[in-house]
Design an enzyme around this catalytic site. Structure first.
Site, PDB file in Angstrom:
ATOM      1  CB  CYS A 134      -0.857  -0.285   1.543  1.00 26.35           C
ATOM      2  SG  CYS A 134      -2.540   0.801   0.995  1.00 26.35           S
ATOM      3  CB  ALA A 138       3.799   5.754   9.893  1.00 33.02           C
ATOM      4  CG  ASP A 203      -5.611   1.746   7.732  1.00 28.41           C
ATOM      5  OD1 ASP A 203      -5.112   1.104   7.518  1.00 28.41           O
ATOM      6  OD2 ASP A 203      -6.214   3.140   7.249  1.00 28.41           O
ATOM      7  CE  LYS A 239      -1.949   5.988  11.080  1.00 26.99           C
ATOM      8  NZ  LYS A 239      -0.601   5.740  11.027  1.00 26.99           N
TER       9      LYS A 239
HETATM   10  C1  RUB Z   1      -4.069   3.103   3.176  1.00 28.27           C
HETATM   11  C2  RUB Z   1      -3.269   2.157   4.607  1.00 28.27           C
HETATM   12  C3  RUB Z   1      -2.198   2.467   4.562  1.00 28.27           C
HETATM   13  C4  RUB Z   1      -2.667   3.125   6.236  1.00 28.27           C
HETATM   14  C5  RUB Z   1      -1.072   3.417   7.230  1.00 28.27           C
HETATM   15  O1  RUB Z   1      -5.047   2.998   2.604  1.00 28.27           O
HETATM   16  O2  RUB Z   1      -3.827   1.116   4.815  1.00 28.27           O
HETATM   17  O3  RUB Z   1      -1.086   1.304   5.120  1.00 28.27           O
HETATM   18  O4  RUB Z   1      -3.435   4.288   6.049  1.00 28.27           O
HETATM   19  O5  RUB Z   1      -0.634   5.008   6.538  1.00 28.27           O
HETATM   20  P1  RUB Z   1      -6.140   3.482   2.696  1.00 28.27           P
HETATM   21  P2  RUB Z   1       0.015   6.392   6.700  1.00 28.27           P
HETATM   22  O6  RUB Z   1      -5.116   4.187   1.056  1.00 28.27           O
HETATM   23  O7  RUB Z   1      -7.574   2.305   2.019  1.00 28.27           O
HETATM   24  O8  RUB Z   1      -7.149   4.506   2.638  1.00 28.27           O
HETATM   25  O9  RUB Z   1       0.712   5.825   7.400  1.00 28.27           O
HETATM   26  O10 RUB Z   1       0.155   7.017   5.777  1.00 28.27           O
HETATM   27  O11 RUB Z   1      -1.571   6.897   7.866  1.00 28.27           O
END
Ligand code: RUB
Length: 328
Positions: A134, A138, A203, A239
């Site tokens: 994804c 972070a 998330d 989170k």
């Molecule tokens: C995004 C996703 C990311 C987490 C962490 O899913 O699963 O791995 O949100 O991201 P979507 P961050 O694209 O459906 O929102 O570290 O940027 O908070």
């Protein structure tokens, strides 16, 4: 009380994923609270509080899975409620509190991501090959910080069907000058023998240390476990989900089937059911460590982070539960 157009647009942007990623969603929601507050044209503190609560609810419901969203909104709203209970409270003071606490949340969020990069990069050695899934700010902070330290690392990024957030990750890493290979999600097990570490975002982290992240994360963790490759999760403490301490389940968002197949396909094949869960749950046994801005913890220590960060929220929950039990 009308919700300002700009705030409605932010809610829609979160819902439709024009704004996405748990951290960014949280910071954008905090920004929306500032906009809503500044746009309030009334003169009554009581009405203002009701209006802000309505907007808070609308924001929290924009997407159901990332706890960063309610955590950000509650960060601001709990401070607003506390301040407005003081006898000297005024509308102007209340607006000031919203602005201050929302900006404070945003600042802390960026600081947390930077700190996670510093802490997590120590766990990456020169020459390692990392797999990520994804698009997580972070997780990227860890990878990019290690690269800036002069470590020669290589990254494999999954495409991340159906929305292809892996393409964003690959583009960012290529721009940084990090050797990057984009692979289909289904090729993870095939490539696992070449991987030294998996680093993903989150998330939501539950009280027992399970990690909810983009669908496919749990399969990657399974393949890594089989190959004895370590799995690291980069997650800011906002989170972590206080509600899961009381056994609340995390709702997994199911999105529109047309993200998976074109509408014509659904029309031509009405007997085919297409499902599109956006997230999945990786149990703590498949995670080696969670990198937070407070330090690296084993997933089983998630409850300690929750106690430290959300002790006051938990106390409120417990009091409500006790009252409920006594009344019923
Ligand atoms: C995004 C996703 C990311 C987490 C962490 O899913 O699963 O791995 O949100 O991201 P979507 P961050 O694209 O459906 O929102 O570290 O940027 O908070």
């Amino acid at each position: 009380m009308k919700i300002p157009h700009e705030v409605l647009k932010i809610i829609e942007d979160i819902r439709t994923m024009r704004v996405r990623g748990a951290g960014k969603i949280a910071r954008t929601a905090a920004k929306a609270l500032i906009i809503a507050s500044e746009e309030y044209r009334g003169t009554s503190l009581k009405e203002y509080l009701t209006y802000m609560e309505l907007i808070a609810e609308r924001l929290k419901n924009a997407r159901p899975t990332a706890v960063s969203l309610p955590n950000a909104v509650n960060y601001v709203l709990s401070r607003l409620k506390k301040a407005s209970m003081e006898p000297s409270s005024t509308l102007n003071k209340a607006k000031f509190i919203v602005r201050e606490s929302a900006n404070d949340f945003i600042k802390r969020s960026f600081e947390a991501i930077k700190k996670i990069g510093e802490i997590g990069s120590k766990r990456i050695s020169d020459g390692e090959v990392i797999l990520t899934h994804c698009n997580s700010t972070a997780a990227l902070s860890v990878i990019i910080t290690a690269h800036h330290q002069g470590k020669h690392i290589e990254v494999f990024a999954t495409e991340t069907r159906p929305k292809f957030q892996g393409h964003i990750t690959a583009k960012i890493l290529a721009k940084e000058g990090i050797p990057i290979t984009l692979i289909p999600d289904s090729a993870v097990r095939y490539f696992m023998k070449d991987i030294d570490k998996v680093i993903v975002g989150a998330d939501t982290v539950t009280a027992n240390g399970a990690v909810v992240n983009k669908v496919g994360t749990s399969l990657i963790a399974l393949a890594a476990h089989e190959a004895r490759v370590r799995v690291f999760v980069a997650a800011e403490t906002y989170k972590f989900s206080p509600a899961t301490v009381l056994g609340e389940l995390v709702m997994i968002e199911e999105r529109d089937p047309t993200e998976v197949v074109p509408p014509e396909y659904l029309y031509e094949n009405p007997e085919v059911i297409v499902r599109n869960p956006a997230f999945d749950v990786t149990p703590p046994e498949y995670i080696d460590a969670i990198i937070t801005e407070k330090g690296i913890i084993p997933p089983q220590a998630a409850i300690l982070i929750l106690e430290e960060e959300y002790g006051w929220v938990l106390k409120d929950y417990f009091i409500k539960e006790l009252n409920f039990a006594e009344e019923s």
